[in-house]
Design a protein around this motif. Structure first.
Motif, mmCIF file in Angstrom:
data_model
loop_
_atom_site.group_PDB
_atom_site.id
_atom_site.type_symbol
_atom_site.label_atom_id
_atom_site.label_comp_id
_atom_site.label_asym_id
_atom_site.label_seq_id
_atom_site.Cartn_x
_atom_site.Cartn_y
_atom_site.Cartn_z
ATOM 1 N N PHE A 147 3.023 6.001 -10.645
ATOM 2 C CA PHE A 147 2.228 6.997 -11.348
ATOM 3 C C PHE A 147 1.862 6.478 -12.737
ATOM 4 O O PHE A 147 0.883 5.781 -12.906
ATOM 5 C CB PHE A 147 3.006 8.319 -11.440
ATOM 6 C CG PHE A 147 3.291 8.920 -10.090
ATOM 7 C CD1 PHE A 147 2.273 9.509 -9.345
ATOM 8 C CD2 PHE A 147 4.563 8.874 -9.540
ATOM 9 C CE1 PHE A 147 2.520 10.057 -8.095
ATOM 10 C CE2 PHE A 147 4.824 9.415 -8.296
ATOM 11 C CZ PHE A 147 3.805 10.004 -7.572
ATOM 12 N N ARG A 148 2.659 6.784 -13.721
ATOM 13 C CA ARG A 148 2.339 6.348 -15.078
ATOM 14 C C ARG A 148 3.105 5.087 -15.470
ATOM 15 O O ARG A 148 2.946 4.591 -16.576
ATOM 16 C CB ARG A 148 2.660 7.468 -16.067
ATOM 17 C CG ARG A 148 1.818 8.720 -15.828
ATOM 18 C CD ARG A 148 2.149 9.813 -16.816
ATOM 19 N NE ARG A 148 1.362 11.019 -16.563
ATOM 20 C CZ ARG A 148 1.477 12.145 -17.240
ATOM 21 N NH1 ARG A 148 2.353 12.220 -18.229
ATOM 22 N NH2 ARG A 148 0.733 13.184 -16.948
ATOM 23 N N SER A 149 3.935 4.592 -14.589
ATOM 24 C CA SER A 149 4.702 3.387 -14.896
ATOM 25 C C SER A 149 3.767 2.179 -14.986
ATOM 26 O O SER A 149 2.788 2.083 -14.252
ATOM 27 C CB SER A 149 5.757 3.139 -13.805
ATOM 28 O OG SER A 149 6.628 4.234 -13.704
ATOM 29 N N ARG A 150 4.104 1.274 -15.885
ATOM 30 C CA ARG A 150 3.299 0.061 -16.049
ATOM 31 C C ARG A 150 3.794 -0.975 -15.032
ATOM 32 O O ARG A 150 4.433 -1.962 -15.369
ATOM 33 C CB ARG A 150 3.403 -0.438 -17.479
ATOM 34 C CG ARG A 150 2.875 0.576 -18.503
ATOM 35 C CD ARG A 150 3.095 0.119 -19.924
ATOM 36 N NE ARG A 150 2.360 -1.103 -20.217
ATOM 37 C CZ ARG A 150 2.385 -1.720 -21.388
ATOM 38 N NH1 ARG A 150 3.157 -1.245 -22.358
ATOM 39 N NH2 ARG A 150 1.683 -2.826 -21.577
ATOM 40 N N VAL A 151 3.504 -0.714 -13.780
ATOM 41 C CA VAL A 151 3.960 -1.563 -12.687
ATOM 42 C C VAL A 151 2.743 -2.088 -11.923
ATOM 43 O O VAL A 151 1.816 -1.332 -11.618
ATOM 44 C CB VAL A 151 4.866 -0.779 -11.717
ATOM 45 C CG1 VAL A 151 5.247 -1.638 -10.515
ATOM 46 C CG2 VAL A 151 6.119 -0.303 -12.434
ATOM 47 N N ASP A 187 0.831 -1.209 0.000
ATOM 48 C CA ASP A 187 0.000 0.000 0.000
ATOM 49 C C ASP A 187 0.866 1.260 0.000
ATOM 50 O O ASP A 187 0.546 2.257 -0.664
ATOM 51 C CB ASP A 187 -0.922 0.000 1.218
ATOM 52 C CG ASP A 187 -2.015 -1.048 1.112
ATOM 53 O OD1 ASP A 187 -2.281 -1.509 -0.010
ATOM 54 O OD2 ASP A 187 -2.598 -1.415 2.157
ATOM 55 N N ALA A 188 1.963 1.221 0.742
ATOM 56 C CA ALA A 188 2.856 2.375 0.797
ATOM 57 C C ALA A 188 3.560 2.590 -0.537
ATOM 58 O O ALA A 188 3.725 3.732 -0.999
ATOM 59 C CB ALA A 188 3.879 2.191 1.917
ATOM 60 N N LEU A 189 3.968 1.511 -1.199
ATOM 61 C CA LEU A 189 4.650 1.628 -2.493
ATOM 62 C C LEU A 189 3.727 2.138 -3.593
ATOM 63 O O LEU A 189 4.177 2.821 -4.524
ATOM 64 C CB LEU A 189 5.227 0.274 -2.904
ATOM 65 C CG LEU A 189 6.539 -0.169 -2.274
ATOM 66 C CD1 LEU A 189 6.970 -1.505 -2.859
ATOM 67 C CD2 LEU A 189 7.632 0.864 -2.473
ATOM 68 N N ARG A 190 2.452 1.819 -3.501
ATOM 69 C CA ARG A 190 1.515 2.218 -4.563
ATOM 70 C C ARG A 190 1.439 3.737 -4.709
ATOM 71 O O ARG A 190 1.087 4.239 -5.775
ATOM 72 C CB ARG A 190 0.128 1.653 -4.272
ATOM 73 C CG ARG A 190 0.008 0.160 -4.565
ATOM 74 C CD ARG A 190 -1.431 -0.292 -4.688
ATOM 75 N NE ARG A 190 -1.508 -1.700 -5.067
ATOM 76 C CZ ARG A 190 -1.873 -2.670 -4.243
ATOM 77 N NH1 ARG A 190 -2.203 -2.387 -2.992
ATOM 78 N NH2 ARG A 190 -1.903 -3.919 -4.655
ATOM 79 N N ARG A 191 1.776 4.460 -3.687
ATOM 80 C CA ARG A 191 1.754 5.924 -3.773
ATOM 81 C C ARG A 191 2.796 6.457 -4.748
ATOM 82 O O ARG A 191 2.711 7.587 -5.217
ATOM 83 C CB ARG A 191 2.010 6.542 -2.391
ATOM 84 C CG ARG A 191 0.883 6.269 -1.396
ATOM 85 C CD ARG A 191 1.183 6.882 -0.046
ATOM 86 N NE ARG A 191 2.380 6.272 0.544
ATOM 87 C CZ ARG A 191 2.935 6.688 1.681
ATOM 88 N NH1 ARG A 191 2.436 7.731 2.322
ATOM 89 N NH2 ARG A 191 3.989 6.082 2.164
#
Length: 205
Positions: A22-26, A15-19
């Motif tokens: 942005f536009r990366s296809r990750v 959840d912390a990393l999802r912040r």
């Protein structure tokens, strides 16, 4: 890329990393699986066999996978190599120098950008760090993350503690001044809690 957390909660970490996505296809997902130990493989070598990931740790190998029958043997092997696992009480409390992470290549001083990098670099180049990682033996089992005191002052901050047939061993973060009081490695110091602490090994970098 697979990340095996050495402490903390995987769901909260994702959840912390999802912040920062942005536009990366990750896509970040939780990988279900267990850890086990196996025969030694060269340090940092990685193999994948039948959906089981084998991670070389030099003196031993760690296995990870959904079909792995987990065991606890790897905990003592990791402990004796000085690879710390953080209990909840130690999360966000210790800087990399205090965990002696430089020696295993877990921290880069001259490249990258991450929160706290300036502090880490300053401690490294100016010698401001006064705490390091140590391998100790204890006279009895205590909980991971226990803070031992001596003369009502912080004495030893324990990380992971492993009890086995011969004795109780732990990784601990100790102030350099306190560590110097051990002198010879066979000397034992008793904490205020009545626990004998014996220094077995130390990592200064």
């Amino acid at each position: 890329m697979l990340l095996i957390l050495r402490g903390g909660d995987s769901t909260s970490f994702i959840d912390a990393l999802r912040r920062y996505v942005f536009r990366s296809r990750v896509k970040l997902t939780l990988a279900e699986g267990s850890l086990a130990s196996d025969a030694a493989m060269s340090l940092y070598d990685v193999e994948v066999r039948d959906d089981v990931i084998r991670i070389g740790c030099g003196s031993h190998t760690m296995l990870f996978g959904a079909n792995v029958s987990g065991d606890d043997a790897w905990q003592l092997e990791q402990l004796r190599e000085g690879w710390p696992w953080l209990p909840d009480d130690a999360l966000n409390e210790l800087l990399p120098p205090a965990l002696s992470l430089y020696r295993i290549g877990a921290v880069a001083i001259d490249k990258g950008c991450y929160p706290g990098q300036e502090i880490v670099a300053r401690l490294h180049y100016r010698g401001g760090n006064k705490r390091h990682l140590h391998h100790v033996a204890l006279s009895k089992r205590v909980e991971d993350g226990t803070l031992l005191q001596r003369e009502n002052r912080e004495f030893v901050r324990l990380l992971n503690v492993v009890a086995h047939a011969e004795r109780v061993e732990a990784l601990a973060v100790i102030n350099d001044e306190v560590a110097s009081q051990f002198g010879q490695q066979d000397k034992k110091i008793i904490s205020d809690e009545g626990i004998d602490v014996q220094l077995l090994n130390t990592w200064s970098a």
